[in-house]
Design an enzyme around this catalytic site. Structure first.
Site, PDB file in Angstrom:
ATOM      1  N   PRO A 118      -4.938  12.946   1.020  1.00  0.00           N
ATOM      2  CG  PRO A 118      -6.604  12.746   2.626  1.00  0.00           C
ATOM      3  CD  PRO A 118      -6.390  12.767   1.150  1.00  0.00           C
ATOM      4  N   GLY A 158      -0.053   9.114   4.156  1.00  0.00           N
ATOM      5  CA  GLY A 158       0.646   8.762   5.388  1.00  0.00           C
ATOM      6  C   GLY A 158       1.895   7.978   5.055  1.00  0.00           C
ATOM      7  CB  CYS A 159       5.019   7.827   5.570  1.00  0.00           C
ATOM      8  SG  CYS A 159       6.622   7.039   5.301  1.00  0.00           S
ATOM      9  CD  GLU A 180       6.954   3.422  -0.763  1.00  0.00           C
ATOM     10  OE1 GLU A 180       8.046   3.425  -0.145  1.00  0.00           O
ATOM     11  OE2 GLU A 180       5.856   3.522  -0.192  1.00  0.00           O
ATOM     12  CG  HIS A 183      10.771   6.449   1.497  1.00  0.00           C
ATOM     13  ND1 HIS A 183      10.948   7.077   2.703  1.00  0.00           N
ATOM     14  CD2 HIS A 183       9.467   6.051   1.483  1.00  0.00           C
ATOM     15  CE1 HIS A 183       9.817   7.064   3.399  1.00  0.00           C
ATOM     16  NE2 HIS A 183       8.903   6.454   2.678  1.00  0.00           N
TER      17      HIS A 183
END
Length: 238
Positions: free
Chosen positions: A153, A155-156, A199, A202
C-alpha cells in the site's frame, strides 16, 4: 509522499481558472524568477507551506533541472529548507519540489526510527522498512539495481486521504547533488527504495495513481466515515 536553464513563473488563464506554469525561457534570470516567488505583492504562491493536490498542473509537469551555477545559491537553499520544513510539519517520509509548487528537480526523503513504534512489527518487517536520515538530492538520477517488484500500500500527501497498492522495484541507486552541494550516490532497498521511486515520479509529472492496482484504491478513513455518519474531514493543513 507516501507523500528539479532558467525558469519563469507565468500566470495564465484557462477556462476561468488560474494556473501557475514554470518554464525555462532565456528572457528571465533564475534569480529574478525566484525573487518573484517571495515578493510581498503576491500572496499564497510557491514555495508553499502545504502540499499541492492532484489537479494542480504543477504535479503533471516534468520538473526542470536546477541550473548548475545555482545549485549552491541562497534561492535553492531556501527551497530545500522549505521542503524539509513541510516534510516534517506533516510527518512525512518524502517530498518533491513540485509538491510545494516549485517545478524543479529536487527531492528530500527521511524515515525516522521513531516510526517503528507506531507500526506493527510484522508490517515493519514485511515492507522492509529501515531508518534513513534526512537525504536531499538536487537533479537526482535513479538507477534500478534490483528488478524484483514488491507490491505494498502506498499513499501520497498530494492525493490526501487515499491509498492503493503499488508495485515498485526492490532496489535502486540515487545519484546527484546532495544538500552540501557535492556529488553523491546512495543505494536503497525495500521501503526506502519505494520512497525514492515515488518522489522521482513527481519529478516526471507522475503520481502513484498512474501505477496503482485500481481495485485497491480506497479512502483511508472509510471506516470513520461510516462510524461518524459521514461527519469526517480530511485536512489539507497542519
Amino acid at each position: 509522499m507516501l507523500l528539479k536553464s532558467r525558469i519563469k513563473l507565468c500566470p495564465k488563464i484557462l477556462e476561468h481558472r488560474r494556473f501557475l506554469v514554470t518554464s525555462p525561457p532565456a528572457s528571465q534570470s533564475f534569480r529574478k524568477w525566484y525573487q518573484q516567488l517571495w515578493t510581498t505583492e503576491r500572496t499564497n504562491l510557491p514555495p508553499y507551506n502545504h502540499f499541492t493536490q492532484i489537479g494542480d498542473p504543477v504535479l503533471r509537469q516534468q520538473a526542470a533541472l536546477v541550473p548548475e551555477e545555482h545549485i549552491k545559491s541562497p534561492e535553492i537553499e531556501a527551497i530545500v529548507e522549505q521542503m524539509v520544513r513541510v516534510l516534517r510539519k506533516f510527518d512525512c517520509v518524502g517530498i518533491a519540489a513540485p509538491q510545494i509548487g516549485v517545478s524543479l528537480r529536487i527531492i528530500a526523503i527521511e524515515f525516522k526510527g521513531s516510526i517503528r513504534k507506531d507500526l506493527p512489527e510484522v508490517v515493519y518487517q514485511t515492507r522492509q522498512m529501515s531508518e534513513l536520515p534526512l537525504t536531499v538530492y538536487i537533479n537526482p538520477v535513479l538507477t534500478v539495481t534490483n528488478y524484483t517488484k514488491l507490491k505494498h500500500p502506498e499513499g501520497c500527501m498530494s492525493v490526501r486521504g487515499y491509498s492503493a497498492e503499488v508495485e515498485r522495484f526492490e532496489g535502486i541507486k540515487l545519484s546527484g547533488i546532495n544538500q552540501q552541494g557535492a556529488k553523491s550516490e546512495l543505494a536503497l532497498s525495500g521501503w526506502n527504495a519505494r520512497i525514492a521511486q515515488h518522489e522521482m515520479d513527481h519529478l516526471e509529472g507522475k503520481l502513484y495513481t498512474d501505477h496503482m492496482d485500481r481495485s485497491t484504491f480506497s479512502c483511508t478513513c472509510w471506516e470513520a466515515v461510516n462510524t461518524k455518519s459521514g461527519r469526517v474531514e480530511i485536512p489539507f493543513y497542519k
